[in-house]
Design a protein around this motif. Structure first.
Motif, PDB file in Angstrom:
ATOM      1  N   ARG A  50     -49.180 -72.527 -83.371  1.00  8.20           N
ATOM      2  CA  ARG A  50     -47.885 -72.669 -84.054  1.00  8.20           C
ATOM      3  C   ARG A  50     -47.688 -71.588 -85.120  1.00  8.20           C
ATOM      4  O   ARG A  50     -46.563 -71.305 -85.509  1.00  8.20           O
ATOM      5  CB  ARG A  50     -47.781 -74.053 -84.708  1.00  8.20           C
ATOM      6  N   LEU A  51     -48.778 -71.017 -85.624  1.00 10.50           N
ATOM      7  CA  LEU A  51     -48.677 -70.003 -86.673  1.00 10.50           C
ATOM      8  C   LEU A  51     -49.143 -68.648 -86.157  1.00 10.50           C
ATOM      9  O   LEU A  51     -50.245 -68.515 -85.632  1.00 10.50           O
ATOM     10  CB  LEU A  51     -49.522 -70.401 -87.896  1.00 10.50           C
TER      11      LEU A  51
ATOM     12  N   TYR B 228     -61.366 -67.646 -98.327  1.00 11.42           N
ATOM     13  CA  TYR B 228     -60.126 -67.800 -99.102  1.00 11.42           C
ATOM     14  C   TYR B 228     -60.430 -68.116-100.560  1.00 11.42           C
ATOM     15  O   TYR B 228     -59.868 -67.504-101.481  1.00 11.42           O
ATOM     16  CB  TYR B 228     -59.267 -68.903 -98.481  1.00 11.42           C
ATOM     17  N   LEU B 229     -61.318 -69.059-100.793  1.00 10.27           N
ATOM     18  CA  LEU B 229     -61.658 -69.424-102.166  1.00 10.27           C
ATOM     19  C   LEU B 229     -62.302 -68.250-102.900  1.00 10.27           C
ATOM     20  O   LEU B 229     -62.044 -68.023-104.085  1.00 10.27           O
ATOM     21  CB  LEU B 229     -62.593 -70.637-102.168  1.00 10.27           C
TER      22      LEU B 229
ATOM     23  N   TYR C   1     -55.873 -67.119 -96.463  1.00 11.28           N
ATOM     24  CA  TYR C   1     -55.038 -68.325 -96.455  1.00 11.28           C
ATOM     25  C   TYR C   1     -54.388 -68.517 -95.085  1.00 11.28           C
ATOM     26  O   TYR C   1     -54.368 -69.636 -94.539  1.00 11.28           O
ATOM     27  CB  TYR C   1     -53.969 -68.218 -97.545  1.00 11.28           C
ATOM     28  N   LEU C   2     -53.852 -67.442 -94.525  1.00 11.06           N
ATOM     29  CA  LEU C   2     -53.198 -67.544 -93.222  1.00 11.06           C
ATOM     30  C   LEU C   2     -54.204 -67.879 -92.123  1.00 11.06           C
ATOM     31  O   LEU C   2     -53.871 -68.590 -91.165  1.00 11.06           O
ATOM     32  CB  LEU C   2     -52.476 -66.229 -92.902  1.00 11.06           C
ATOM     33  N   GLU C   3     -55.427 -67.397 -92.268  1.00 14.67           N
ATOM     34  CA  GLU C   3     -56.459 -67.743 -91.276  1.00 14.67           C
ATOM     35  C   GLU C   3     -56.784 -69.232 -91.333  1.00 14.67           C
ATOM     36  O   GLU C   3     -56.985 -69.874 -90.289  1.00 14.67           O
ATOM     37  CB  GLU C   3     -57.711 -66.910 -91.533  1.00 14.67           C
TER      38      GLU C   3
ATOM     39  N   LEU D  84     -63.103 -72.579 -89.403  1.00 13.17           N
ATOM     40  CA  LEU D  84     -62.303 -73.066 -90.526  1.00 13.17           C
ATOM     41  C   LEU D  84     -63.110 -73.019 -91.820  1.00 13.17           C
ATOM     42  O   LEU D  84     -62.586 -72.606 -92.873  1.00 13.17           O
ATOM     43  CB  LEU D  84     -61.826 -74.495 -90.251  1.00 13.17           C
ATOM     44  N   LEU D  85     -64.375 -73.420 -91.762  1.00 17.56           N
ATOM     45  CA  LEU D  85     -65.204 -73.380 -92.961  1.00 17.56           C
ATOM     46  C   LEU D  85     -65.380 -71.947 -93.452  1.00 17.56           C
ATOM     47  O   LEU D  85     -65.313 -71.684 -94.664  1.00 17.56           O
ATOM     48  CB  LEU D  85     -66.571 -74.005 -92.668  1.00 17.56           C
ATOM     49  N   ALA D  86     -65.572 -71.011 -92.530  1.00 17.71           N
ATOM     50  CA  ALA D  86     -65.728 -69.600 -92.916  1.00 17.71           C
ATOM     51  C   ALA D  86     -64.449 -69.065 -93.558  1.00 17.71           C
ATOM     52  O   ALA D  86     -64.495 -68.371 -94.585  1.00 17.71           O
ATOM     53  CB  ALA D  86     -66.108 -68.767 -91.701  1.00 17.71           C
TER      54      ALA D  86
END
Length: 388
Positions: A249-250, A213-214, A238-240, A206-208
């Motif tokens: 769910r995604l 994303y940023l 963003y989707l990751e 998630l951090l990666a």
């Protein structure tokens, strides 16, 4: 009375000439305004013909034709000076027009004085012709002065409006580009903090993804246009991030035609459409859903971008019409991405005008479809047709 005199621009009132000076860069921007439409050219020619006829009306028949030809030549010369001032209404060109317009009249007056010396019977007629010529010179001088003053003020106002429009467009872009949803960042950081504290293996991915994303969204803040392929990078990141948070769910997929990926759009438009699809098509149902981003080129050269989801779809009373440049400013009656979609439509209108459309509709197999279409410019379409 004091207010009245404060509003008077004495440079204009005393006929001192155009007051605005433009830099070379501003003259370059004003180049499209230099052309004169065929309607104005025909109207100017008709007025020159009529003015020349009025000036010679009443003269003896043997002189009327000759005087009309001379008056018409002077009128056409004045039109040429008007074109000179029209394209660049500066003090230098205004004085040049005055000098060039007075020279032929002075020459005619000198020639008439020499030829009529010793002919007292023709002197009244010569005086009449000189007075008419002076009247023509005065009318032309006043016309050129009014043209220079009006044109100079018009160009200055046009530049000011263009600067204001560009400033507003830049602010709109920055505002739209800054729509990295606060709750998305806060929730992602909260999940990251919780997973780090609990030593959850999902924290590192998630951090990666959040860092990527940023980094991918940085170009959204300083460009007028961004290639679809570049913004797709931010969309994928963003989707990751959302997939790390939502888990199974995604589901998502990106399919970009290589030629379509090279096309450019206002930054943040694709991201806004995908965010809406995730929020209202995936998170809105417990079972989750799938989001697909597709970009392709149509046979007529149009760019078509689709954002698809298999969620609950649009409300039953959703308008459903394509939001083109003619109605992009209409308020949206539903909360589903209303602010982001309205902002996107306005920015598409600013970038492409009536060539762009953005339509939301329900899919036959369930879910929602956002279709963004940008038609090619008329010149490009004509060139393509000729080549074919």
């Amino acid at each position: 009375m004091r207010i009245f005199f404060r509003q008077v621009d004495w440079r204009v009132a005393l006929m001192m000439g155009p007051r605005h000076r433009f830099s070379p860069a501003q003259w370059q921007r004003l180049t499209p305004l230099a052309e004169i439409s065929p309607n104005v050219k025909v109207a100017a020619l008709i007025n020159a013909l009529l003015l020349s006829l009025v000036l010679v009306w009443g003269l003896p028949n043997p002189l009327m034709l000759e005087a009309y030809v001379v008056a018409l030549c002077l009128s056409l010369g004045a039109l040429g000076l008007g074109v000179l001032v029209w394209r660049r209404p500066t003090m230098k060109r205004l004085y040049l027009a005055y000098g060039l317009s007075s020279f032929p009249l002075g020459l005619l007056a000198g020639v008439a004085t020499v030829l009529l010396r010793g002919r007292p019977d023709l002197q009244p007629l010569a005086h009449d012709l000189l007075l008419r010529g002076a009247g023509l010179a005065f009318v032309c001088a006043m016309g050129i002065w009014v043209l220079a003053m009006w044109r100079n003020e018009f160009m200055a106002a046009w530049l000011h409006e263009e600067d204001e429009r560009a400033h507003k467009q830049e602010l709109a872009q920055r505002l739209s580009s800054a729509q990295i949803q606060p709750h998305f960042l806060f929730n992602s950081l909260a999940s990251l903090q919780h997973w780090v504290s609990s030593k959850d293996d999902r924290a590192a991915p998630l951090l990666a993804s959040l860092t990527a994303y940023l980094r991918a969204t940085l170009p959204l803040f300083d460009r007028q246009r961004l290639a679809i392929g570049e913004e797709a990078e931010a969309v994928q990141r963003y989707l990751e991030v959302m997939q790390a948070r939502l888990g199974a769910r995604l589901r998502f997929s990106l399919a970009l035609d290589p030629l379509a990926a090279q096309q450019s759009l206002p930054p943040g438009v694709l991201l806004t459409l995908v965010e809406n699809a995730v929020e209202h098509g995936v998170q809105a149902q417990l079972s989750g859903g799938e989001v697909r981003l597709q970009a392709q080129m149509a046979a007529d050269g149009s760019l078509i971008v689709l954002v698809l989801d298999d969620g609950p779809g649009l409300p039953a009373d959703w308008p459903g019409e394509a939001q083109t440049a003619s109605n992009m400013t209409q308020p949206l009656s539903h909360a589903q991405g209303s602010l982001g979609l309205l902002n996107s439509r306005l920015r598409l209108q600013q970038a492409f005008g009536a060539r762009a459309s953005l339509c939301l509709s329900n899919r036959a197999q369930g879910g929602c479809q956002a279709e963004l279409r940008v038609r090619p410019e008329a010149s490009a379409l004509t060139t393509s047709t000729i080549k074919t």
